[in-house]
Design an enzyme around this catalytic site. Structure first.
Site, PDB file in Angstrom:
ATOM      1  CG  PHE A 131      -1.952   1.023   1.323  1.00 42.74           C
ATOM      2  CD1 PHE A 131      -3.180   0.837   0.704  1.00 42.74           C
ATOM      3  CD2 PHE A 131      -1.743   2.183   2.049  1.00 42.74           C
ATOM      4  CE1 PHE A 131      -4.172   1.788   0.808  1.00 42.74           C
ATOM      5  CE2 PHE A 131      -2.739   3.143   2.163  1.00 42.74           C
ATOM      6  CZ  PHE A 131      -3.956   2.952   1.534  1.00 42.74           C
ATOM      7  N   GLY A 139       4.655  11.972   5.558  1.00 41.73           N
ATOM      8  CA  GLY A 139       4.152  10.835   6.301  1.00 41.73           C
ATOM      9  C   GLY A 139       2.783  11.114   6.869  1.00 41.73           C
ATOM     10  CB  CYS A 240      -7.235   1.863   3.007  1.00 38.05           C
ATOM     11  SG  CYS A 240      -8.107   1.765   1.423  1.00 38.05           S
ATOM     12  CD  GLU A 365      -1.088   1.522   8.943  1.00 39.35           C
ATOM     13  OE1 GLU A 365      -1.625   2.427   8.286  1.00 39.35           O
ATOM     14  OE2 GLU A 365      -0.525   0.560   8.408  1.00 39.35           O
ATOM     15  N   GLY A 366      -0.692   6.384  11.535  1.00 38.26           N
ATOM     16  CA  GLY A 366      -1.058   7.563  12.321  1.00 38.26           C
ATOM     17  C   GLY A 366      -0.327   7.592  13.644  1.00 38.26           C
ATOM     18  CB  THR A 367       2.216   9.905  15.040  1.00 41.17           C
ATOM     19  OG1 THR A 367       1.500  11.152  14.856  1.00 41.17           O
ATOM     20  CG2 THR A 367       3.185   9.720  13.873  1.00 41.17           C
TER      21      THR A 367
END
Length: 386
Positions: A131, A139, A240, A365-367
């Site tokens: 992905f 980022g 997603c 997937e996100g901090t």
């Protein structure tokens, strides 16, 4: 009921959910635990072989329906993620990226031809997906992506780079997100397309039992039907990410549980000053606090899973789960390390490996900061992202 199931949560699961959990746990015990310390130390993992084994028991894209996917519940998928990450975060990442990112993107936004081409092979682990959203300079801010896709007759020409992409060096297909004149669009890109190169990222101190790479797109020519027709705007890749974040809510607790089980066994068998470490008040206080946080996280994960199965799970609720559970899992791993003393840094025990892995899970997937802002926006109605 195990010692760590303080609230007796097992009866809250269906028989099918418990069965799926137990099958995955047995696979991890048999296939992963004897080897994962060496994989981590050597910075390698037999990812393709594992993917085929995971595919045989229906783990890949297990929460999707059709195209050879198992159609399991969100809770069952979460339990599988917890067992996989109890083995190693890299294993859960392999399954999560395959199913919740690459397969989900094609399943949700792809054409019927794209679904038929990729999903059955991906469900059995014969085809590996990745992905491509994160870039070297972008980022947490995917809206600023610089990867471009421009039309050239009936074709598309892609140019740019993606960074920190799990599975990229071994992938057969990449879901690539790019900016076009009409906004952000997604593309299913076969990795053997001329102009596509993948370089493995080495010297990692975390997620060493996982394959991570950089993708370069050098004027890659794709036919018109490579575009995911229903992937329109940035909401598509973000949806997603929500799928993948949900798996992390559960998975991170698997790493925490494995650390806590290790620390509990160590503390009850290790004797200092004439009695087991577990007999000291300070040790019991640590164990009790960690067990409480673990079971609270499991309650949160189970609640989110039931919401998902009812079709009522919202993105900010997933942010609550990832923010809390990864943060607490990392704290548990660090505390367990103190109980093991010097042995806590030894590869003979899984604690430091889990702690190092969770440093990556905290970021991808996100901090934590991103999820704090998602929750903050829900609370205040004001966006603090810009």
């Amino acid at each position: 009921m195990t010692a760590l199931d303080l609230l007796d949560l097992d009866p809250s699961l269906s028989a099918e959910e418990r069965q799926i959990r137990d099958v995955v746990r047995q696979l991890v015990d048999d296939r992963v635990r004897p080897h994962v310390a060496a994989w981590y130390e050597e910075g390698r993992v037999p990812a393709r072989e594992l993917a085929r084994e995971f595919g045989k028991i229906g783990l890949l894209g297990m929460h999707l329906t059709g195209y050879g996917c198992a159609g399991a519940s969100a809770v069952a998928y979460g339990l599988a993620c917890q067992e996989l990450e109890a083995g190693d975060s890299g294993l859960r990442s392999l399954v999560s990226v395959q199913g919740s990112l690459a397969m989900y993107a094609i399943w949700r936004y792809g054409s019927e031809e794209q679904k038929q081409r990729w999903l059955p092979a991906m469900a059995i682990g014969e085809a590996i997906g990745c992905f491509g959203l994160t870039e070297p300079d972008h980022g947490s801010d995917p809206a600023s992506m610089t990867t471009r896709a421009r039309r050239d007759g009936d074709d598309w020409i892609l140019a740019g780079a993606k960074m920190w992409i799990t599975n990229a060096p071994i992938a057969d297909v990449a879901v690539i997100w790019a900016r076009t004149d009409e906004g952000v669009r997604g593309f299913a890109v076969p990795m053997d397309t001329p102009g596509v190169t993948a370089r493995e990222i080495g010297r990692k101190m975390s997620l060493r039992a996982s394959v991570t790479g950089e993708i370069a797109l050098d004027d890659v020519r794709l036919p018109a039907d490579a575009q995911l027709p229903d992937a329109i705007g940035l909401k598509a890749p973000l949806s997603c990410l929500t799928e993948a974040r949900y798996g992390i809510v559960w998975g991170s607790l698997g790493a925490a549980r494995d650390c806590l089980e290790t620390a509990l066994a160590y503390a009850t068998s290790r004797t200092q000053f004439g009695r087991p470490l577990a007999g000291f008040q300070l040790t019991q206080a640590k164990l009790a606090d960690m067990a409480v946080e673990l079971v609270k996280g499991q309650l949160l994960a189970l609640h989110l899973g039931r919401l998902a199965d009812a079709g009522r799970l919202r993105p900010e609720q997933v942010s609550v789960g990832k923010l809390n559970n990864v943060r607490e899992a990392l704290a548990i791993a660090r505390q367990c390390r103190t109980i093991l003393g010097a042995n806590g840094v030894s590869g003979e025990y899984p604690v430091m490996r889990h702690a190092n892995n969770l440093e990556s899970v905290l970021t991808y997937e996100g901090t934590s900061e991103i999820h704090q802002l998602v929750v903050g926006q829900r609370l205040t109605g004001l966006s603090a992202f810009a």
